[in-house]
Write a protein that holds these residues in place. Structure first.
Motif, PDB file in Angstrom:
ATOM      1  N   ALA A   9       0.827  -1.206   0.000  1.00 14.68           N
ATOM      2  CA  ALA A   9       0.000   0.000   0.000  1.00 14.68           C
ATOM      3  C   ALA A   9       0.862   1.257   0.000  1.00 14.68           C
ATOM      4  CB  ALA A   9      -0.931  -0.012   1.211  1.00 14.68           C
ATOM      5  N   VAL A  10       1.817   1.289   0.920  1.00 11.12           N
ATOM      6  CA  VAL A  10       2.702   2.454   1.014  1.00 11.12           C
ATOM      7  C   VAL A  10       3.494   2.616  -0.285  1.00 11.12           C
ATOM      8  CG1 VAL A  10       4.714   3.417   2.202  1.00 11.12           C
ATOM      9  CG2 VAL A  10       2.880   2.342   3.526  1.00 11.12           C
ATOM     10  N   ALA A  11       4.026   1.501  -0.787  1.00 10.91           N
ATOM     11  CA  ALA A  11       4.838   1.553  -1.998  1.00 10.91           C
ATOM     12  C   ALA A  11       4.014   2.054  -3.183  1.00 10.91           C
ATOM     13  CB  ALA A  11       5.393   0.157  -2.301  1.00 10.91           C
ATOM     14  N   THR A  12       2.776   1.563  -3.283  1.00 15.49           N
ATOM     15  CA  THR A  12       1.921   1.992  -4.388  1.00 15.49           C
ATOM     16  C   THR A  12       1.638   3.486  -4.299  1.00 15.49           C
ATOM     17  OG1 THR A  12       0.880  -0.179  -4.196  1.00 15.49           O
ATOM     18  CG2 THR A  12      -0.165   1.388  -5.657  1.00 15.49           C
ATOM     19  N   LEU A  13       1.361   3.940  -3.070  1.00  8.48           N
ATOM     20  CA  LEU A  13       1.095   5.364  -2.865  1.00  8.48           C
ATOM     21  C   LEU A  13       2.297   6.200  -3.279  1.00  8.48           C
ATOM     22  CD1 LEU A  13      -0.690   7.627  -1.693  1.00  8.48           C
ATOM     23  CD2 LEU A  13       0.412   7.225   0.520  1.00  8.48           C
ATOM     24  N   ILE A  14       3.488   5.787  -2.805  1.00  7.49           N
ATOM     25  CA  ILE A  14       4.707   6.523  -3.131  1.00  7.49           C
ATOM     26  C   ILE A  14       4.917   6.537  -4.648  1.00  7.49           C
ATOM     27  CG2 ILE A  14       7.234   6.508  -2.921  1.00  7.49           C
ATOM     28  CD1 ILE A  14       6.812   5.375  -0.088  1.00  7.49           C
ATOM     29  N   PHE A  15       4.649   5.388  -5.275  1.00  6.83           N
ATOM     30  CA  PHE A  15       4.824   5.283  -6.725  1.00  6.83           C
ATOM     31  C   PHE A  15       3.932   6.273  -7.458  1.00  6.83           C
ATOM     32  CE2 PHE A  15       3.337   3.331 -10.715  1.00  6.83           C
ATOM     33  CZ  PHE A  15       4.530   3.340 -11.421  1.00  6.83           C
ATOM     34  N   PHE A  16       2.655   6.298  -7.098  1.00  3.03           N
ATOM     35  CA  PHE A  16       1.722   7.216  -7.764  1.00  3.03           C
ATOM     36  C   PHE A  16       2.136   8.670  -7.540  1.00  3.03           C
ATOM     37  CE2 PHE A  16      -1.685   3.777  -7.692  1.00  3.03           C
ATOM     38  CZ  PHE A  16      -1.590   3.561  -9.058  1.00  3.03           C
TER      39      PHE A  16
ATOM     40  N   ASP B 146     -10.999  -5.449  -0.527  1.00  2.00           N
ATOM     41  CA  ASP B 146      -9.725  -4.846  -0.120  1.00  2.00           C
ATOM     42  C   ASP B 146      -9.930  -3.506   0.567  1.00  2.00           C
ATOM     43  OD1 ASP B 146      -6.703  -4.678  -0.279  1.00  2.00           O
ATOM     44  OD2 ASP B 146      -7.380  -2.762  -1.119  1.00  2.00           O
ATOM     45  N   PHE B 147      -9.212  -3.349   1.683  1.00  3.36           N
ATOM     46  CA  PHE B 147      -9.326  -2.076   2.398  1.00  3.36           C
ATOM     47  C   PHE B 147      -8.006  -1.301   2.440  1.00  3.36           C
ATOM     48  CE2 PHE B 147      -8.774   0.252   6.402  1.00  3.36           C
ATOM     49  CZ  PHE B 147      -9.721   1.246   6.196  1.00  3.36           C
ATOM     50  N   ILE B 148      -6.926  -1.977   2.863  1.00  2.00           N
ATOM     51  CA  ILE B 148      -5.693  -1.250   3.171  1.00  2.00           C
ATOM     52  C   ILE B 148      -5.155  -0.501   1.949  1.00  2.00           C
ATOM     53  CG2 ILE B 148      -3.317  -1.490   4.013  1.00  2.00           C
ATOM     54  CD1 ILE B 148      -4.240  -3.931   5.591  1.00  2.00           C
TER      55      ILE B 148
ATOM     56  N   PHE C 134     -15.736   1.610   6.809  1.00  2.00           N
ATOM     57  CA  PHE C 134     -14.767   2.019   7.828  1.00  2.00           C
ATOM     58  C   PHE C 134     -15.060   3.457   8.276  1.00  2.00           C
ATOM     59  CE2 PHE C 134     -10.559   3.726   9.101  1.00  2.00           C
ATOM     60  CZ  PHE C 134     -10.307   2.856  10.150  1.00  2.00           C
ATOM     61  N   GLY C 135     -15.328   4.321   7.289  1.00  2.00           N
ATOM     62  CA  GLY C 135     -15.640   5.714   7.602  1.00  2.00           C
ATOM     63  C   GLY C 135     -16.868   5.807   8.497  1.00  2.00           C
ATOM     64  N   ALA C 136     -17.906   5.018   8.196  1.00  3.01           N
ATOM     65  CA  ALA C 136     -19.130   5.063   8.979  1.00  3.01           C
ATOM     66  C   ALA C 136     -18.897   4.539  10.395  1.00  3.01           C
ATOM     67  CB  ALA C 136     -20.211   4.242   8.275  1.00  3.01           C
ATOM     68  N   VAL C 137     -18.098   3.478  10.496  1.00  2.00           N
ATOM     69  CA  VAL C 137     -17.858   2.864  11.802  1.00  2.00           C
ATOM     70  C   VAL C 137     -17.119   3.823  12.733  1.00  2.00           C
ATOM     71  CG1 VAL C 137     -16.551   1.032  12.961  1.00  2.00           C
ATOM     72  CG2 VAL C 137     -17.973   0.494  10.991  1.00  2.00           C
TER      73      VAL C 137
END
Lengths: 363, 269
Positions: free
Chosen positions: B123-130, B210-212, B230-233
């Motif tokens: 997740a972190v890697a994908t974010l950094i990549f984008f 998928d969430f993360i 998740f936002g609602a909870v």
């Protein structure tokens, strides 16, 4: 080389290497049109490799393969007018029997209806018409075998390759299929190249047999040739049952070779090219060409003692101890004539040879 | 052999351990499913059977948000699973049928490695990549990320199926005048179909839930069902969340059943 010949397949100095391993060592042979030809040998002798080279699944390291005089090396399998019956049949499980048989014709560009019509005819030829709508998994092993045969015959190939197609069938069915295959070959006039490790199967069906071992053709000839005039130790030992005796050739006279065994026994048989006086070679004695008697019938009868009789249905096999010689086997047919030549264990007997029982072998 | 000395049931405590495992696995799910039919706004007090929270999901104050999130989720899952399945099918064909080529083992390792990498790292890697390539976050980034992480999930059942298909089928096809392409489409592909369907369904479910990774790469205001839940909870658990969860569970069960039915039908023919 584009000249048309009558040879369906010519294998010319074909070599096949996998890295350091040589599967086929410079094999040359010609297979005539309309011939039932068999490649016979133990597993690992290179027979299947040669078949797969003809089909186009393996390339040729050196040398060439010619189909009616035309070089086919380099052509992919789908461009060779050669079809294969695979050992495990490889019927397409998702297609009906009819579609399986029609597949080749469809791939050749025939219309679906035309392919089905021809497929129906071929299924009739192998007596499976009533199963054409079934899936292969709904058929017995023998029926699947015939579908595989029909599928390979339907496109009318110039050469049909059969890779041990009968090995999964039980004995009775196998015998029936051997006869049927032989008839089909005569009926269709297609050249059959059959691969097997079963020598009896090879002798039963073939016009000619190539006996292979260690990547080489050991002997090529018709069934009688190979059985009665084996060229070397391997062929004599592999085809049928035989007694192999070490002999020394004393002299050659008028096409006959006079030899003696280690124990001093004297034996004479036909001379063979390449074996001269003084040579120490092996002699093959076919057990069914030998018979026992209580008194010597000729000057060269060998004295021996019966060790054991083994009943094997059609025959009775007797194991003997030769005086100062190796163990020895003699077969008598299980008939009144044959059983009169069987003696109790422990009896002193004489081993006599019929004409042509003995054969000298090149090592 | 069924009742032989290797029968598992003879071990002491077998029944008790099995029951314990089943309870631990399924009791939370059963609680959620049961309380999704509760008439009360409380998530702990039972006040009787009702479908009000299901109605609330579709018509309540948060319904617009959930509908948009659900549409995003299904569209992404459908496209991601389709693309991932296509890529996985081609990879499996290349790796299992391409003969022995250099880097074959490496290829297999590389395609299944993402399964072992912690999802947060991906997740972190994908974010950094984008970020690094200056790609604006939104639906497209979610879709690309989903396609990527779905590939190994689609690959496994497809390659497992393909390994069970002997190469002689294609050889037989080519021997019968089929070109390589025809052997693939007419013989290999139909034989692989059950594996491809399983791969697709697995990829679809993995993407749907998928969430993360989604949470990291989604743009502001873009939600999928898991991030919306998740936002609602975060503002307190209401029974409508249980209703949504139960429906999602239903979708998964239906798809897994479908996959099982297809593979069973295949085994029968």
């Amino acid at each position: 080389m584009t000249s048309k010949t009558n040879d369906a397949i010519e294998v010319r100095n074909a070599v096949k290497r996998y890295g350091d391993f040589t599967a086929l060592k410079r094999v040359s042979l010609t297979i005539s049109d309309n011939e039932f030809f068999t490649l016979l040998g133990p597993s690992g002798c290179g027979k299947t490799t040669l078949l797969r080279m003809i089909a186009g699944f393996e390339d040729v390291t050196e040398g060439g393969i010619f189909l009616f005089g035309e070089e086919i090396e380099g052509l992919p399998p789908h461009k060779r007018p050669i079809n294969t019956v695979f050992q495990n049949y490889a019927l397409f499980p998702h297609m009906t029997v009819l579609d399986n048989v029609g597949f080749g014709l469809e791939m050749l560009g025939k219309s679906k209806s035309e392919a089905r019509k021809r497929a129906g005819e071929v299924l009739e030829m192998v007596q499976l018409s009533q199963f054409s709508a079934r899936k292969p998994s709904q058929l017995s092993g023998g029926q699947q075998q015939r579908v595989a045969l029909a599928r390979a015959l339907a496109p009318r190939p110039k050469v049909l390759l059969l890779d041990e197609p009968l090995s999964a069938l039980d004995l009775k069915l196998r015998k029936a299929m051997q006869i049927e295959l032989k008839h089909l070959q005569k009926e269709t006039g297609i050249t059959f190249i059959f691969v097997t490790h079963d020598q009896e199967e090879a002798l039963t069906m073939s016009d000619r047999v190539a006996v292979m071992s260690a990547g080489e053709v050991q002997q090529l000839g018709d069934a009688r040739d190979i059985y009665e005039r084996p060229r070397n130790m391997f062929v004599a030992d592999f085809i049928g049952e035989t007694n192999l005796l070490e002999v020394t050739v004393d002299r050659i006279e008028a096409g006959r070779a006079a030899c003696h065994l280690g124990g001093g026994h004297r034996l004479t048989c036909d001379a063979v090219d390449g074996i001269g006086a003084g040579a120490k070679v092996h002699m093959s004695l076919r057990p069914e060409r030998l018979f026992l008697s209580s008194a010597p019938t000729e000057s060269e009868s060998l004295k021996a003692r019966v060790r054991e009789n083994i009943f094997i249905g059609t025959d009775i096999s007797t194991i003997l101890d030769l005086d100062d010689g190796p163990e020895f086997r003699v077969r008598a047919s299980n008939s009144s004539r044959g059983t009169s030549r069987v003696f109790e264990p422990g009896t002193e007997v004489f081993v006599n040879m019929e004409q042509g029982a003995a054969r000298l072998l090149v090592d | 052999m069924a009742k032989g000395k290797y029968d598992l049931r003879v071990y002491p405590g077998f029944r008790a351990i099995t029951l314990l495992c089943l309870v631990i696995l399924y009791s939370p799910l059963i609680v959620v499913m049961a309380y999704s039919f509760n008439a009360s706004p409380s998530i702990t007090n039972w006040e009787g059977l009702s479908l009000r929270w299901y109605a609330d999901v579709f018509t309540g104050p948060e319904s617009a948000k959930f509908k948009a999130a659900a549409r995003n989720s299904f569209v992404i899952a459908l496209i991601a699973a389709t693309v991932a399945t296509a890529i996985a099918t081609l990879s499996a064909t290349a790796i299992l049928r391409g003969g022995k080529f250099r880097l074959r083992t490496v290829s297999f390792g590389l395609i299944s490695l993402p399964l072992m990498v912690p999802e947060i790292v991906t997740a972190v890697a994908t974010l950094i990549f984008f970020n690094a390539i200056g790609f604006d976050r939104g639906l497209l980034t979610i879709l690309l990320a989903h396609i990527t992480f779905c590939i190994p999930f689609a690959y496994l059942p497809i390659s497992a199926r393909m390994q069970g298909i002997e190469a002689t089928y294609e050889q037989a096809a080519m021997d019968l005048y089929a070109t390589k392409r025809q052997a693939f489409t007419r013989v290999l592909l139909p034989l692989m179909a059950p594996g491809i369907v399983s791969g697709f369904i697995l990829a679809f479910i993995v993407s749907l839930d998928d969430f993360i990774i989604t949470n990291f790469v989604k743009g502001a205001g873009v939600e999928t069902l898991p991030t919306a839940i998740f936002g609602a909870v975060k503002q307190g658990i209401k029974p409508n969340i249980m209703a949504i969860s139960t429906m999602l569970l239903g979708v998964s069960v239906v798809m897994v059943t479908l996959s099982w039915l297809i593979s069973r039908k295949d085994r029968k023919t």
